[in-house]
Design a protein around this motif. Sequence first.
Motif, PDB file in Angstrom:
ATOM      1  N   THR A 300       0.848  -1.192   0.000  1.00 20.13           N
ATOM      2  CA  THR A 300       0.000   0.000   0.000  1.00 20.13           C
ATOM      3  C   THR A 300       0.880   1.237   0.000  1.00 20.13           C
ATOM      4  O   THR A 300       1.868   1.304   0.732  1.00 20.13           O
ATOM      5  CB  THR A 300      -0.914   0.013   1.238  1.00 20.13           C
ATOM      6  N   SER A 301       0.498   2.227  -0.809  1.00 18.09           N
ATOM      7  CA  SER A 301       1.268   3.474  -0.864  1.00 18.09           C
ATOM      8  C   SER A 301       0.331   4.632  -1.186  1.00 18.09           C
ATOM      9  O   SER A 301      -0.678   4.461  -1.878  1.00 18.09           O
ATOM     10  CB  SER A 301       2.360   3.385  -1.931  1.00 18.09           C
ATOM     11  N   SER A 306      -3.557   9.205  -2.937  1.00 21.39           N
ATOM     12  CA  SER A 306      -4.474   8.515  -2.037  1.00 21.39           C
ATOM     13  C   SER A 306      -3.981   7.083  -1.857  1.00 21.39           C
ATOM     14  O   SER A 306      -3.222   6.570  -2.687  1.00 21.39           O
ATOM     15  CB  SER A 306      -5.898   8.523  -2.608  1.00 21.39           C
ATOM     16  N   PRO A 307      -4.363   6.421  -0.783  1.00 21.18           N
ATOM     17  CA  PRO A 307      -3.884   5.051  -0.554  1.00 21.18           C
ATOM     18  C   PRO A 307      -4.354   4.095  -1.659  1.00 21.18           C
ATOM     19  O   PRO A 307      -5.556   3.927  -1.865  1.00 21.18           O
ATOM     20  CB  PRO A 307      -4.498   4.677   0.800  1.00 21.18           C
ATOM     21  N   GLN A 308      -3.405   3.505  -2.345  1.00 26.29           N
ATOM     22  CA  GLN A 308      -3.694   2.537  -3.392  1.00 26.29           C
ATOM     23  C   GLN A 308      -2.703   1.382  -3.293  1.00 26.29           C
ATOM     24  O   GLN A 308      -1.715   1.453  -2.574  1.00 26.29           O
ATOM     25  CB  GLN A 308      -3.613   3.192  -4.778  1.00 26.29           C
ATOM     26  N   ILE A 309      -2.970   0.324  -4.049  1.00 26.06           N
ATOM     27  CA  ILE A 309      -2.135  -0.874  -4.017  1.00 26.06           C
ATOM     28  C   ILE A 309      -1.201  -0.871  -5.226  1.00 26.06           C
ATOM     29  O   ILE A 309      -1.619  -0.606  -6.360  1.00 26.06           O
ATOM     30  CB  ILE A 309      -3.009  -2.141  -3.989  1.00 26.06           C
ATOM     31  N   TYR A 310       0.050  -1.182  -4.945  1.00 26.48           N
ATOM     32  CA  TYR A 310       1.101  -1.257  -5.962  1.00 26.48           C
ATOM     33  C   TYR A 310       1.810  -2.600  -5.819  1.00 26.48           C
ATOM     34  O   TYR A 310       1.607  -3.337  -4.849  1.00 26.48           O
ATOM     35  CB  TYR A 310       2.113  -0.120  -5.770  1.00 26.48           C
ATOM     36  N   ARG A 311       2.649  -2.890  -6.790  1.00 24.29           N
ATOM     37  CA  ARG A 311       3.539  -4.041  -6.652  1.00 24.29           C
ATOM     38  C   ARG A 311       4.889  -3.678  -7.233  1.00 24.29           C
ATOM     39  O   ARG A 311       5.014  -2.827  -8.120  1.00 24.29           O
ATOM     40  CB  ARG A 311       2.970  -5.281  -7.341  1.00 24.29           C
ATOM     41  N   GLU A 320       4.572  -0.639  -9.803  1.00 24.14           N
ATOM     42  CA  GLU A 320       3.459  -0.650 -10.743  1.00 24.14           C
ATOM     43  C   GLU A 320       2.155  -0.565  -9.964  1.00 24.14           C
ATOM     44  O   GLU A 320       1.911  -1.338  -9.032  1.00 24.14           O
ATOM     45  CB  GLU A 320       3.510  -1.947 -11.555  1.00 24.14           C
ATOM     46  N   ARG A 321       1.304   0.384 -10.337  1.00 23.47           N
ATOM     47  CA  ARG A 321       0.021   0.519  -9.643  1.00 23.47           C
ATOM     48  C   ARG A 321      -0.922  -0.610 -10.048  1.00 23.47           C
ATOM     49  O   ARG A 321      -1.003  -0.992 -11.221  1.00 23.47           O
ATOM     50  CB  ARG A 321      -0.602   1.877  -9.959  1.00 23.47           C
ATOM     51  N   VAL A 322      -1.675  -1.134  -9.057  1.00 25.27           N
ATOM     52  CA  VAL A 322      -2.558  -2.274  -9.296  1.00 25.27           C
ATOM     53  C   VAL A 322      -4.029  -1.872  -9.229  1.00 25.27           C
ATOM     54  O   VAL A 322      -4.838  -2.328 -10.038  1.00 25.27           O
ATOM     55  CB  VAL A 322      -2.262  -3.400  -8.269  1.00 25.27           C
TER      56      VAL A 322
END
Length: 426
Positions: A300-301, A306-311, A320-322
Amino acid sequence: MMKLTDLFRFLLIALLTVVVTPARAQLSIEITGAGANRFPVAVAVMDGEAQLPRSVTEVVRGDLERSGLFSLVEMGPRPMGESVPPDFAYLRTRGADAIAVGTVVPAQSGKYEVRVRLYDTRQEAQLDALTLTMTPAQYRATGHRIADVIYERITGLKGVFSTQIAYVVKSGNQYKLQIADSDGANPQTALASNEPIISPSWSPDGSRLAYVSFEAKKPVVYVHTLATGLRAVAANFKGSNSAPAWSPDGNRLAVVLTKDGLSQLYTVNPDGSGVTRLASSSSIDTEPAFSHDGKWIYFTSDRGGSPQIYRISTQGGRAERVTFEGSYNVTPRPSPDGQTMSYIARTANGFQVAIMDVATRQFAVLTDTGRDESPSFAPNSRMILYATEIGGRGVLAAVSSDGRIKQRLSVQAADVREPAWGPLPR
């Protein structure tokens, strides 16, 4: 004629839309939703089971019933042994598409041998047979193992009844890290503290738990060996040490440290050596989780505002945003089979468990509760355990990956949070 396993898989596809000490408080499980087309199976009382102080048959029945995938066909109290095939025509009139029968006989050194056979009543064919040796105290473990075999042979998925779950119970000012069977029974306390305990994470072999304890008046990551009770400090750097997550091979932990400023991702050996920074950013990066193959770390970043999930690759590089739908998506947890990812999404109804197809990025909200957190997949990727709040009290809940099957797990007069589903026994 359609085979039993093929029939069940057809029904399952139709449902899918997308050293420790005993603890007194036990999780109680309430089934709040079940599959629309449950498979009819009979589990007969085992011949000779009266020799045992506790019933193995009842453990098997309880496991299958709680799964939400089976309806139990009542066979009455008459025992049915495994030495002679059952009356298939009669069983079909009772509506049973499968039946498990068994025999319990004395073995050496106070042990017992349990022989079980599973039959397809439509094909009048044996699906499986197993023989287990048990002590009287192992009646629950034996029942779970039998239920696992029945579940796998009929559904084609690994059974998870023999697994364990970890969670944190808060009662008054005391916190307890507890471990229980997957049905909430046999709770054991691994750690008791007057300071918070959070983020338990199972090692892939199930022998250790990593977690964060505040007993040193700051968050420190420990690795706890369950068989011995011995602990090692995995991360105790300046600032905060949090969010441990095991690599699939059990050789590394992903952790979040603030020793260099903001919360950032690092990897470290379980003994605390070999700390390596995974990436550098000017934002907060947290809640890491390895992909099933160990190639990616999801996290999470707020780097996008805003808080979003990346890998990011475990070798480092560009993140890379997921997730893109919604303004708040956190706590990524890739499934053990690598096909999906569970996470917490903020919706119009609050914070809810969602699931995403990793390949297509399609997603669905699974729960009807509004204060969900800490999702954790079962090792067969079929169920998701999570924490939520009902009536002002923390409880655990579970939901199937299609959202149809729902369970609630609670401890009387206590808050239960921070769940983690353990791996399959090895």
